[in-house]
Structures are given as structure tokens and as C-alpha cells.
Design a protein around this motif. Structure first.
Motif, mmCIF file in Angstrom:
data_model
loop_
_atom_site.group_PDB
_atom_site.id
_atom_site.type_symbol
_atom_site.label_atom_id
_atom_site.label_comp_id
_atom_site.label_asym_id
_atom_site.label_seq_id
_atom_site.Cartn_x
_atom_site.Cartn_y
_atom_site.Cartn_z
ATOM 1 N N ALA B 66 51.991 41.961 -20.342
ATOM 2 C CA ALA B 66 53.187 42.122 -21.176
ATOM 3 C C ALA B 66 54.417 42.578 -20.379
ATOM 4 O O ALA B 66 55.208 43.375 -20.858
ATOM 5 N N ILE B 128 60.247 49.059 -21.670
ATOM 6 C CA ILE B 128 59.253 49.486 -22.675
ATOM 7 C C ILE B 128 58.436 50.667 -22.135
ATOM 8 O O ILE B 128 58.247 51.670 -22.840
ATOM 9 N N ALA B 177 67.104 48.118 -26.408
ATOM 10 C CA ALA B 177 67.187 46.924 -27.267
ATOM 11 C C ALA B 177 68.428 46.096 -26.918
ATOM 12 O O ALA B 177 68.357 44.862 -26.846
ATOM 13 N N TYR B 180 67.857 44.310 -23.620
ATOM 14 C CA TYR B 180 66.910 43.196 -23.756
ATOM 15 C C TYR B 180 67.597 41.993 -24.413
ATOM 16 O O TYR B 180 67.436 40.854 -23.978
ATOM 17 N N ASN B 181 68.357 42.272 -25.462
ATOM 18 C CA ASN B 181 69.047 41.180 -26.150
ATOM 19 C C ASN B 181 70.030 40.454 -25.236
ATOM 20 O O ASN B 181 70.200 39.248 -25.311
ATOM 21 N N TRP B 186 62.778 42.730 -19.938
ATOM 22 C CA TRP B 186 62.624 44.192 -19.990
ATOM 23 C C TRP B 186 62.689 44.794 -18.586
ATOM 24 O O TRP B 186 62.726 46.006 -18.431
#
Lengths: 253, 559
Positions: B66, B128, B177, B180-181, B186
Motif C-alpha cells: 500500500a 499515511i 489529504a 494527496y489530492n 502519498w
């Protein structure tokens, strides 16, 4: 059935205020712990079933209502003392956020896994609440306290379950909340901020619940702690939740 | 070899798991398991630090799931070694100190988990992992502070810590967030590379993304490092076990400085955010120091002392001296950790022997026996102003001749000058029987501190940020226009000097004049003793929210 009727019906299962009161009224009436536990699993799945089978168009006003419902119940959790009621309110606050995922066009499989991930810690807490009732006659915070010293094994499991329920890493709800924030932050920053505030209120309520049960001097009366088998089962369930959380995190983020 | 950095973070987790599984069978020996794993982890981290020092890395290492990434770079290796060093000392100390505790095993599990969370926080190479570790540190600290489940007070203030840390988690999550957007990854390394390539490629609500993210990161750092208005938890969390206090004051509370350093590439393009960070740090340093001086409870005084130090640390970030903040974090950690861990011995020794040396220094400093003849005031004032300035200028010239082109360096020099001058000034006011000796001692200590500070911080600079252009960009990002800067320097100088003049005037004035200002001082003291009513306001707000919650439940019939 018209769209409004479907939304009204779905709003009972994926709670929207004031329909959200139905679930909490039912939970209060049901005395059988296993029925209550099953209800915590089935209830949001029914809501999702209705939404997915009806092809209803979700109106724009539903998002603020869902957020408001979640925030309202998160705020109301702060002054609760009954553990079952606390579970009901947290469930309402969590499930109403499923509307956000529905509006983001998440798949049915993903949404069902969201609902289950939110419900499982609450089911565990309902079972623990029954354990408290069995030992003390009631599951209320601030009534007896001192469980940390009196029944340390039970207390340890209880604390971990509460921590899992309030979306703490590495449990699934944490990743769900993170995903919701990621999905909303750029388009509607206000939604993301409200989500974070709701998350903060859960932490506050969780800490109050833990303090009301765990902290304090233990009673002189000897109380039976959780047995080895039960402890192992609960531990395995929590471990499974962590594994599920890490897996879900890998899938959605 | 660099993959060992993953091993050092995983070892405390293995230790926690083993203790949890076998606590019932091996009893009190579980502490040995914990100490052994921490020692091994510390030795490995020292090895990694050595590799980093001789030039290995920086490198990003994927964990293969991940997008989880860890960083092997100067910052992560240095902080991992510091964390494990402090954690090992705390572990060793706790073996006997916590021996009487019922939840002995649980304590070591939590301590190991906390060590692991801190390690994952500093080696995190993706957002994360960083957010998870950052969040878990707050949760674990709550349970460590509430180790004694009998104490309502301990839990009350542990809750204050938890809620402040959770408030600090929110901006970090928002920042993650947003990043990341914007960059669809990440990975910190990738995000930073893209920011360096095109800093203003993205916007949020009409503002450059880098500025918004820097502000959010700054806010997260403020909550973690007890900056003004988010500080109330720190002085009150003394009911937890002493080893936890040591770990908290020596390590956890410093995390704000780490976070700002980790996001240094963002702060380079953050507009005026660093200036605001400087202001918040400055206010915290002043308030922390002020409140520390007025406490009659030694533990709270230590708490406010940490708050003041955290203010300085954040202030250093605000002037672009990022690596200096890391050195400050390390120095303060060692110093404060020692204070907490030796507190028990000091109390024990004091019960047997007050330990007061009946020498000249004691009679001067504590009994304040006045000297009949004082040195000329002008002479002392000249020494007061000149000596620290000469030392600071000399020290900085040794490091780099162009140091004065950086506003950050000037702010530091100015701060050092004021502090040094204040020290000598106080020495004069104390009317020693041997003023020259005291001035000599003060100058000597100032020389040691300044030279040590300047040289070591310069070494940290070279290690953490080896690229001179990047270092220059950091200082440049903290720079403000020359005119306002000079105006601020002049105003601050005038305020400080007039403070000294007023103090001197008060010293010289007669009793009746002093009486007139007494009431004013008493009111001011009352305000400080209530800690500016900040905790009271928060308590009132929390109670109001709880009352609203209760009222809503009554109205809605608890459904």
C-alpha cells in the motif's frame, strides 16, 4: 415508490435525523443481547440494500443533513452514561456518514465492507456491555468505576474495543474516515472540516466512556474477571479488525 | 543495509507483543525482554547514524504494501538514535521504579509501543504512515499518563493531553489529504520533488497549496509542542509516572520541531508562514518563561520551563534555523530527561542532607548578602552590553563570515545578546561581595554556551541540510523586508533597554514611590498566578458544550 419515500425509508436505516431516533428507540427496547448485536450488523446493510436496489437519485440537501445527523449524535454522546445508548449513538453517527460514500459513487461491496467495519467494534462493545450488566447489574459510566484494577483483563479489552470504535489507527474506521476526508477536502473543504470535528467528538466521548468505567478505586467486593477463552476470542476479533483495517487501507487509499 | 532502519522500528513492536503474550509466565522478568530489545534497537540505530554521518543515503525504502515507505536520511537516523537513547534510559530507570506497580507488564507494553510509534513517525516516508504514527503517539501517551487507573487527576489531565493532540491531528490529516489530492501520491519524497520543481502548481481556495499546507503543518506542530493557547495540558500532566514525564518532556513534546523539519521543502515556499511560526514561538517562549518564574509548584515550573523551551525551538524554525531546532530538541531532551529522572534521588538525598554549600557563592546567590561598595553603574552597563556582543560576533565569525546577511542569524545574535546582557545585568543587581568574580563566571558560561551552541548547531546544519543552496532558501523563506525588520529590531531594543532602565530606576527610587506601583504589580501577579485564565476559559467552554449535549438529550428524550 417515489424517490422521497425511498430516501425516507433509507434514512431510517442509514440514519438521518429525525428518522435516526427509530433505531435508538428499538435498541433501548430490546433486552436480548444477541438480538441487539445482530441488529447492529444488519441495520446499515438494510439501508444500503434499499439504496442500491432502488436506483434513487440522491438529492444535494442530503449531504448536509447526513453530516448534521452525525455531528448531532457525536455531540450528544458526550453526556451519555449508558454504554448501550453510547453504542447506539455512535452507530447513528457513523452510519449517517455512509451517505457521503454513497454520493461518491462507491461500489456496493465497498459500502457493505464500510458498514461492517463500523459495526463490528460496536457489536463487541454491546457484548461487553452485557458482561458489565451481568457483573454489576447495569452498564453505566461513573456508577462503579475502578475496573482497571478490579477486572484488568476485561478493562483492557473494553478500552481496546472503545479505541477501535472511535476510528483510531489501525482499525478500519480510521481508514474510512481518512478516505472520506481525502475525497471531500478539495471539492468541499467545509465537509472535510466537519468530518474532522465529528471525529474529534468521538475521541472526546470515547475518553469519557473509558474514564467513567476504568478509572477509580476498585471495590472491595471480588468480581470475576474475563475468562481465558473469552479474552482470547475478543483479542482475536480485535486482531482481525486490525488486519481488516490495514487491508482496507491498502485498498481504498 | 539501510533496511535496518525498518528493523529498529519493528523491534519494539516485537518486544511489546512478546510481553503481552508471556507476561503471565515470566512475571517481572518481562522488563528484561523490553530492555534487551530496546538496547538492540539503540545499537542498530547508532550504527545507522554512523552510516548516515559518513555519507550513506538518503534513500527511500518501500515496504511493499500500500505504498508504505520509510526514509533513511540524516533526519530520520539522527532522531531514531535520540529517541532510542532516551527510551533506553527510561526503560532502564523504569525496571526498578515501576516495580511496585500492579500493571508492570502493561507499562512496558505501552512504553515499547510508544517507542515504536515515535520511530515510525520519524522514519515515515509516506503521509499515511506519518499520520498514523502521529495519531498513535497521542493515544498511547494518554494511556501512559493514566498508568495509575486509581488516579482521577492523572486521567483528567491525560485527557487534556489527548484532546489537544487530537486537535493537532486534524490539520495534519487535512494537509495530508490536500497533498494527496494535488500530487496523487502519498510519498513524501515524490511530493517534495514536485514542489521543488514547481512550487506554485496547485491552489486551494485561491491560495498557493504550499502556503496552506505549511500553515496546517505549523498548527499541528503547535499542538504537539505546547505552543501558546495549546499549552495548557503540559504543566498539569505531572501525575503520570516519572519515567513517562521524562519521555514526554525529553522526546514526545519535541515532535513539533521534527514535523516542521520534515516538511522543510514545503516551508521554503510558504510565504509568510514561517514569520507567523516565529511569532507564535516567541509568544510561547515569553509566556512559558514568565509563568515558570512565578510557579510555587516545582513540577508545574518544570512544565512551564518545557513550554518556554518549546517556544524557543519553534521560534528557531520560524527564523529558518531548522537544524538548530533539532539540536535544541536534542539538548533540551537530554537536559529535561535528566532533571526528571534524577528528581527522586535529589529528594531522597535532600532528606538526609540539605546539600547547601556554605561558601561565598551560596551566600551571594541565595542569602543575597549585599556588598557595601558597588561598581560604577556606567562601567557595568558598558560591560553588560559589550561583552555578550563581542562573544557572539566572534563565535559567528568563526563559523561563517557571511552570517550577518541572514536575518535568522541576526535574530539569534540579538537573542543571545539580550540574554547574555540580562545575565550580567542580574549579576550586578544582586550586589555580590565579589562582583568581578561573578561577572567572570557569567562571561565564561556565556562563552561556553555560545561557542557550543554555534559550533554544534553549525555541525547539525551541515549534517541535516548538506546542500548550501537549500540552507540559504530556508533562511530566505523566513526573511521579511529590510525596513520592517530593522524597525522591529530597534523597537525591541528600545523595549528591552527601557526595561533595564526602569528596573534600575526602581532600584534607586525610595520606598514611597515603590508603594504606588505595588498594587499594579499585585494585579499582574494575580493574573500570572491564574495562568492568564486560559485553562479556566477552556474548562468553561468544555462544560458549556457538555451542558448543551445534555440539554439536547433531554429535549430529544435520549433517542
Amino acid at each position: 415508490m417515489t424517490d422521497s419515500m425511498i430516501i425516507l425509508l433509507a434514512g431510517i436505516f442509514l440514519p438521518l435525523f429525525p428518522m435516526s431516533m427509530v433505531f435508538n428507540a428499538i435498541i433501548e427496547k430490546i433486552k436480548y443481547v444477541w438480538v441487539r448485536a445482530v441488529l447492529f450488523v444488519v441495520w446499515p446493510l438494510c439501508g444500503l440494500l434499499i439504496v442500491f436496489n432502488s436506483n434513487v437519485v440522491i438529492p444535494g440537501w442530503l449531504l448536509p443533513l447526513a453530516l448534521a445527523t452525525s455531528a448531532l449524535y457525536a455531540l450528544r454522546m458526550l453526556s451519555l452514561r449508558g454504554v448501550d445508548q453510547w453504542c447506539g449513538f455512535l452507530a447513528t453517527s457513523l452510519w449517517s456518514l455512509l451517505w457521503l460514500a454513497v454520493m461518491q459513487d462507491a461500489t456496493a461491496v465497498l459500502l457493505n465492507s464500510y458498514a461492517l467495519s463500523m459495526s463490528v467494534p460496536l457489536v463487541l462493545l454491546v457484548l461487553l456491555s452485557a458482561g458489565l450488566e451481568q457483573r454489576f447489574g447495569a452498564a453505566y459510566t461513573g456508577l462503579y468505576g475502578g475496573l482497571g484494577r478490579a477486572i484488568p483483563r476485561f478493562a483492557g479489552i473494553l478500552v481496546t474495543v472503545v479505541v477501535a470504535a472511535i476510528a483510531t489507527p489501525l482499525f478500519p474506521t480510521f481508514f474510512i474516515m481518512l478516505d472520506m476526508v481525502v475525497e471531500t477536502v478539495s471539492a468541499t473543504p467545509l465537509t472535510a472540516m466537519v468530518l474532522l470535528l465529528i471525529w474529534l467528538l468521538w475521541s472526546w466521548a470515547g475518553a469519557r466512556l473509558i474514564q467513567g468505567l476504568i478509572v477509580g478505586r476498585a471495590s472491595d467486593v471480588k468480581i470475576a474477571d474475563m475468562g481465558n477463552t473469552t479474552t482470547s476470542l475478543f483479542s482475536l476479533a480485535l486482531l482481525a479488525l486490525i488486519v481488516a483495517g490495514v487491508y482496507l487501507g491498502g485498498v481504498i487509499l | 543495509m539501510e533496511r535496518l532502519i525498518i528493523v529498529i522500528a519493528v523491534l519494539p513492536l516485537v518486544s511489546a507483543l512478546l510481553i503481552q503474550l508471556f507476561a503471565g509466565r515470566i512475571g517481572r522478568d518481562i522488563a528484561r525482554v523490553s530492555v534487551a530489545f530496546t538496547t538492540l534497537s539503540f545499537l542498530l540505530s547508532s550504527l545507522l547514524l554512523w552510516w548516515a554521518l559518513i555519507g550513506y543515503g538518503p534513500q527511500t525504502l518501500s515496504l511493499g504494501y500500500a505504498g508504505t515507505i520509510v526514509l533513511f536520511d540524516p533526519l530520520s537516523t539522527l532522531l531514531a538514535a535520540i529517541i532510542l537513547g532516551i527510551s533506553l534510559i527510561v526503560h532502564l530507570y523504569s525496571v526498578r521504579y515501576m516495580a511496585e506497580e500492579a500493571a508492570y507488564g502493561q507499562f512496558f507494553v505501552l512504553l515499547d509501543l510508544m517507542t515504536a510509534a515515535l520511530l515510525f513517525m520519524v522514519i515515515a516516508g509516506d503521509l499515511i504512515t506519518l499520520v498514523i504514527a502521529w495519531y498513535l503517539v497521542g493515544v498511547l501517551l494518554y494511556f501512559l499518563l493514566g498508568q495509575d487507573t486509581r488516579s482521577q487527576t492523572a486521567y483528567r489531565f491525560a485527557f487534556w493531553t489527548l484532546i489537544t493532540y487530537r486537535i493537532g491531528d486534524l490539520p495534519l490529516i487535512l494537509a495530508a489529504a490536500l497533498l494527496y489530492n494535488a500530487y496523487d501520491t502519498w510519498s513524501l519524497a515524490t511530493i517534495f520533488a514536485e514542489i521543488m520543481a514547481d512550487p506554485y502548481a496547485h491552489e486551494v481556495m485561491g491560495l498557493p497549496l504550499t502556503e496552506v499546507v505549511a500553515a496546517l503543518i505549523g498548527f499541528a506542530a503547535f499542538a504537539r509542542s505546547a505552543q501558546f493557547l495549546l499549552h495548557t495540558w503540559l504543566p498539569y500532566t505531572m501525575d503520570g509516572p516519572t519515567p513517562v514525564s521524562a519521555l514526554m518532556h525529553a522526546g514526545i513534546v519535541n515532535a513539533g520541531g521534527f514535523l516542521i523539519n520534515r516538511f522543510a521543502p514545503v516551508f521554503i515556499h510558504s510565504g509568510g508562514v514561517l514569520n507567523w511560526i516565529f511569532v507564535v514561538g516567541l509568544i510561547t517562549a515569553v509566556f512559558g518563561s514568565l509563568l515558570m518564574l512565578t510557579q510555587n509548584d516545582i513540577k508545574k515550573a518544570l512544565g512551564y520551563s518545557t513550554m518556554g523551551q518549546m517556544g524557543f525551538m519553534i521560534m528557531e524554525c520560524g527564523i529558518g534555523a531548522f537544524s538548530l531546532a533539532i539540536y535544541h530538541m536534542f539538548a533540551h531532551g537530554v537536559f529535561k530527561g535528566t532533571m526528571f529522572l534524577s528528581a527522586g534521588s535529589v529528594i531522597n538525598n535532600a532528606r538526609q542532607d540539605d546539600g547547601i554549600p556554605k561558601d561565598e557563592l551560596y551566600t551571594f546567590a541565595v542569602e543575597k548578602q549585599p556588598n557595601k561598595a558597588r561598581q560604577p553603574w556606567l562601567l557595568m552597563a558598558a560591560i553588560t552590553l559589550a561583552v555578550p556582543l563581542v562573544i557572539l560576533v566572534f563565535a559567528h565569525l568563526l563559523v561563517a563570515e557571511n552570517y550577518y546577511q541572514k536575518q535568522g542569524a541576526i535574530v539569534l545574535l540579538f537573542f543571545g545578546w539580550v540574554t547574555g546582557a540580562q545575565l550580567i545585568f542580574a549579576t550586578y543587581r544582586m550586589r555580590s561581595q565579589n562582583v568581578w568574580r561573578l561577572v567572570g563566571l557569567s562571561v565564561l558560561s556565556l562563552v561556553v554556551v555560545v561557542l557550543g551552541y554555534v559550533f554544534i548547531s553549525h555541525a547539525f546544519d551541515l549534517f541535516l541540510y548538506p546542500d548550501p543552496a537549500f540552507r540559504a532558501q530556508l533562511y530566505s523563506a523566513a526573511t521579511i523586508d529590510l525596513l520592517p525588520f530593522e524597525v522591529l529590531v530597534v523597537i525591541t531594543t528600545l523595549i528591552i533597554v527601557s526595561g533595564w532602565v526602569v528596573t534600575y530606576y526602581m532600584e534607586q527610587s525610595d520606598y514611597s514611590r515603590r508603594q504606588r506601583t505595588k498594587r499594579l504589580w499585585l494585579n499582574f501577579y494575580a493574573l500570572i498566578s491564574r495562568e492568564f485564565y486560559i485553562s479556566d476559559i477552556y474548562t468553561r467552554l468544555a462544560r458549556t458544550l457538555l451542558a448543551i449535549s445534555g440539554r439536547l438529550n433531554v429535549w430529544l428524550r435520549w433517542l
